[in-house]
Design a protein around this motif. Structure first.
Motif, PDB file in Angstrom:
ATOM      1  N   LEU A 194     -17.327 -20.681  63.919  1.00  0.00           N
ATOM      2  CA  LEU A 194     -18.078 -19.518  63.455  1.00  0.00           C
ATOM      3  C   LEU A 194     -19.282 -19.907  62.602  1.00  0.00           C
ATOM      4  O   LEU A 194     -20.274 -19.185  62.569  1.00  0.00           O
ATOM      5  N   THR A 203     -31.154 -11.906  59.393  1.00  0.00           N
ATOM      6  CA  THR A 203     -29.895 -11.864  60.156  1.00  0.00           C
ATOM      7  C   THR A 203     -29.209 -13.221  60.192  1.00  0.00           C
ATOM      8  O   THR A 203     -27.983 -13.290  60.129  1.00  0.00           O
ATOM      9  N   SER A 212     -16.774 -14.773  69.864  1.00  0.00           N
ATOM     10  CA  SER A 212     -17.683 -14.905  68.720  1.00  0.00           C
ATOM     11  C   SER A 212     -19.151 -14.988  69.127  1.00  0.00           C
ATOM     12  O   SER A 212     -20.007 -14.397  68.461  1.00  0.00           O
ATOM     13  N   LEU A 229     -22.129 -17.894  64.810  1.00  0.00           N
ATOM     14  CA  LEU A 229     -22.684 -16.654  64.261  1.00  0.00           C
ATOM     15  C   LEU A 229     -24.187 -16.738  63.984  1.00  0.00           C
ATOM     16  O   LEU A 229     -24.938 -15.872  64.447  1.00  0.00           O
ATOM     17  N   SER A 246     -26.193 -17.113  67.394  1.00  0.00           N
ATOM     18  CA  SER A 246     -26.162 -15.856  68.149  1.00  0.00           C
ATOM     19  C   SER A 246     -27.037 -14.797  67.484  1.00  0.00           C
ATOM     20  O   SER A 246     -27.748 -14.049  68.161  1.00  0.00           O
ATOM     21  N   ALA A 247     -26.993 -14.731  66.168  1.00  0.00           N
ATOM     22  CA  ALA A 247     -27.806 -13.755  65.442  1.00  0.00           C
ATOM     23  C   ALA A 247     -29.292 -14.039  65.631  1.00  0.00           C
ATOM     24  O   ALA A 247     -30.085 -13.110  65.825  1.00  0.00           O
ATOM     25  N   THR A 297     -21.036 -11.464  68.549  1.00  0.00           N
ATOM     26  CA  THR A 297     -22.043 -11.486  67.486  1.00  0.00           C
ATOM     27  C   THR A 297     -23.399 -11.036  68.020  1.00  0.00           C
ATOM     28  O   THR A 297     -24.100 -10.249  67.379  1.00  0.00           O
ATOM     29  N   SER A 298     -23.755 -11.519  69.195  1.00  0.00           N
ATOM     30  CA  SER A 298     -25.039 -11.122  69.786  1.00  0.00           C
ATOM     31  C   SER A 298     -25.114  -9.613  69.990  1.00  0.00           C
ATOM     32  O   SER A 298     -26.128  -8.985  69.685  1.00  0.00           O
ATOM     33  N   VAL A 307     -25.289  -7.781  66.492  1.00  0.00           N
ATOM     34  CA  VAL A 307     -26.601  -7.977  65.871  1.00  0.00           C
ATOM     35  C   VAL A 307     -27.672  -7.196  66.637  1.00  0.00           C
ATOM     36  O   VAL A 307     -28.540  -6.563  66.025  1.00  0.00           O
ATOM     37  N   ALA A 347     -25.519 -13.872  58.838  1.00  0.00           N
ATOM     38  CA  ALA A 347     -24.531 -14.433  59.765  1.00  0.00           C
ATOM     39  C   ALA A 347     -23.990 -15.770  59.257  1.00  0.00           C
ATOM     40  O   ALA A 347     -22.798 -16.064  59.417  1.00  0.00           O
TER      41      ALA A 347
END
Length: 166
Positions: free
Chosen positions: A130, A100, A58, A134, A137-138, A62-63, A66, A104
């Motif tokens: 998450l 973002t 995750s 998320l 990371s975004a 996610t990174s 994105v 996310a």
């Protein structure tokens, strides 16, 4: 003392060299590898198995996603939007990060809350992660990709005259 002529050495050239072109595949690879290595190492060192697993799934996933989406959007087929080139770097970054992170966070909430309540997917601790993984990371991926992209673009008024404002 004799006058010496300054010869630019390797160090001088490296400092004055303009940034290379923006390569999306490198940004996506870095966006996956960096958090996977850092969070994975932290998970192993601290004995948090769930963090070590999330680092490669995750968090890093996610990174990478994105970074790909933001990079594609910024480049838009090689013709960036006018406002992305003329807006101050901080403003552009803040606008994209807010967008973002909001998307996310909604996706994280959807996965953690809605899915177990409305589908046969049982609630699990990894789903709750998450909600944090998320958006964080975004935010990091968007910030890095946007700043690196803006560092490789040049703003020239002649270049913008024929550009659309979309």
């Amino acid at each position: 003392m004799p006058a010496t002529k300054h010869r630019p050495g390797r160090r001088d050239r490296a400092v004055s060299r303009p940034p290379g072109p923006f390569r999306l595949w490198r940004e996506v690879l870095t966006a996956y590898a960096a958090p996977a290595l850092m969070a994975g190492t932290a998970g192993i060192v601290t004995g948090q198995r769930d963090l070590a697993v999330a680092a490669c799934t995750s968090i890093a996933g996610t990174s990478a996603v994105v970074a790909f989406l933001v990079g594609r959007w910024l480049r838009r087929g090689g013709r960036p939007r006018r406002w992305t080139l003329t807006a101050p770097r901080g403003v552009l970054t803040a606008v994209l990060v807010l967008g973002t992170v909001g998307a996310a966070a909604l996706l994280g909430w959807f996965a953690a809350q809605w899915l177990p309540a409305h589908t046969p997917i049982p609630g699990a601790p990894w789903l709750q992660r998450l909600r944090v993984d998320l958006p964080v990371s975004a935010a990091l991926a968007t910030t890095i990709v946007t700043l690196r992209w803006r560092g490789t673009t040049t703003v020239s008024p002649a270049r913008h005259q024929g550009m659309s404002t979309r």
